[in-house]
Design a protein around this motif. Structure first.
Motif, PDB file in Angstrom:
ATOM      1  N   TYR A 124       0.829  -1.204   0.000  1.00 48.30           N
ATOM      2  CA  TYR A 124       0.000   0.000   0.000  1.00 48.30           C
ATOM      3  C   TYR A 124       0.861   1.249   0.000  1.00 48.30           C
ATOM      4  O   TYR A 124       1.909   1.303   0.628  1.00 48.30           O
ATOM      5  N   GLU A 170      -4.886   3.993   2.664  1.00 48.15           N
ATOM      6  CA  GLU A 170      -5.147   2.862   1.775  1.00 48.15           C
ATOM      7  C   GLU A 170      -4.965   1.534   2.542  1.00 48.15           C
ATOM      8  O   GLU A 170      -5.779   0.614   2.423  1.00 48.15           O
ATOM      9  N   TYR A 195       1.256  -2.694  -5.999  1.00 47.53           N
ATOM     10  CA  TYR A 195       0.360  -1.878  -5.188  1.00 47.53           C
ATOM     11  C   TYR A 195      -1.058  -2.405  -5.358  1.00 47.53           C
ATOM     12  O   TYR A 195      -1.442  -2.860  -6.444  1.00 47.53           O
ATOM     13  N   ASP A 233      -3.908  -0.916  -5.624  1.00 47.69           N
ATOM     14  CA  ASP A 233      -4.741  -0.275  -6.644  1.00 47.69           C
ATOM     15  C   ASP A 233      -4.363  -0.729  -8.053  1.00 47.69           C
ATOM     16  O   ASP A 233      -5.205  -0.807  -8.929  1.00 47.69           O
ATOM     17  N   ASP A 249      -6.154  -4.011  -8.515  1.00 45.63           N
ATOM     18  CA  ASP A 249      -7.575  -3.740  -8.750  1.00 45.63           C
ATOM     19  C   ASP A 249      -7.820  -3.323 -10.199  1.00 45.63           C
ATOM     20  O   ASP A 249      -8.772  -3.778 -10.836  1.00 45.63           O
ATOM     21  N   ARG A 250      -6.955  -2.447 -10.747  1.00 55.94           N
ATOM     22  CA  ARG A 250      -7.118  -1.984 -12.137  1.00 55.94           C
ATOM     23  C   ARG A 250      -6.943  -3.139 -13.125  1.00 55.94           C
ATOM     24  O   ARG A 250      -7.674  -3.241 -14.091  1.00 55.94           O
ATOM     25  N   ARG A 283     -12.699  -7.991  -7.183  1.00 57.34           N
ATOM     26  CA  ARG A 283     -11.908  -8.402  -6.037  1.00 57.34           C
ATOM     27  C   ARG A 283     -12.709  -9.145  -5.050  1.00 57.34           C
ATOM     28  O   ARG A 283     -13.780  -8.952  -4.699  1.00 57.34           O
TER      29      ARG A 283
END
Length: 146
Positions: A93, A98, A131, A133, A136-137, A146
């Protein structure tokens, strides 16, 4: 404020040195501010301990030892889970917000998590680190969640 006075019977030659405190704090990935909050003292006090201006109470040394033990157990547990995976990967993170959104049960800062991941990377061959994020992308782009 917590009582970090020297416990009875603690030998003087076992007192934590300023350099030891800083090295261990940094190795654990903890900021002076986080450690101060955890100990219930000011960040200025932590900086003074690390500068050698004030003696470090043995109670603080014991608490640092506890943080080291808890971190070591966390690292060992994750290594054990990752070693048998064909393509081991972990997320980390960028900041505390986050990290605590993803793991509200863990009181440590994101810097601690990144230090943990660095230690794990030394033990797990081929460990992929990303990371959260970014993962997730990637999953969103593939149509997954997720």
């Amino acid at each position: 404020m917590p009582d970090y006075t020297d416990p009875p019977g603690m030998p003087e030659d076992e007192r934590m040195t300023p350099a030891e405190l800083r090295v261990v704090r940094e190795w654990l990935g903890l900021t002076p501010e986080w450690l101060a909050q955890h100990l219930g003292v000011s960040a200025r006090t932590v900086r003074h301990w690390e500068a050698g201006k004030y003696a470090i109470p043995d109670g603080v040394r014991l608490e640092i030892g506890d943080l080291e033990q808890r971190t070591g157990e966390f690292v060992s547990g994750l290594i054990g889970k990752l070693m048998d995976l064909p393509d081991p990967g972990v997320v980390t993170y960028r900041d505390d917000a986050e990290y605590h959104t993803a793991h509200p049960e863990i009181p440590f800062p994101a810097s601690w998590h990144r230090a943990v991941i660095a230690r794990i990377a030394q033990e797990v061959p081929g460990l992929s680190i990303a990371y959260a994020d970014a993962v997730d992308r990637q999953e969103t782009a593939r149509g997954g969640g997720r």
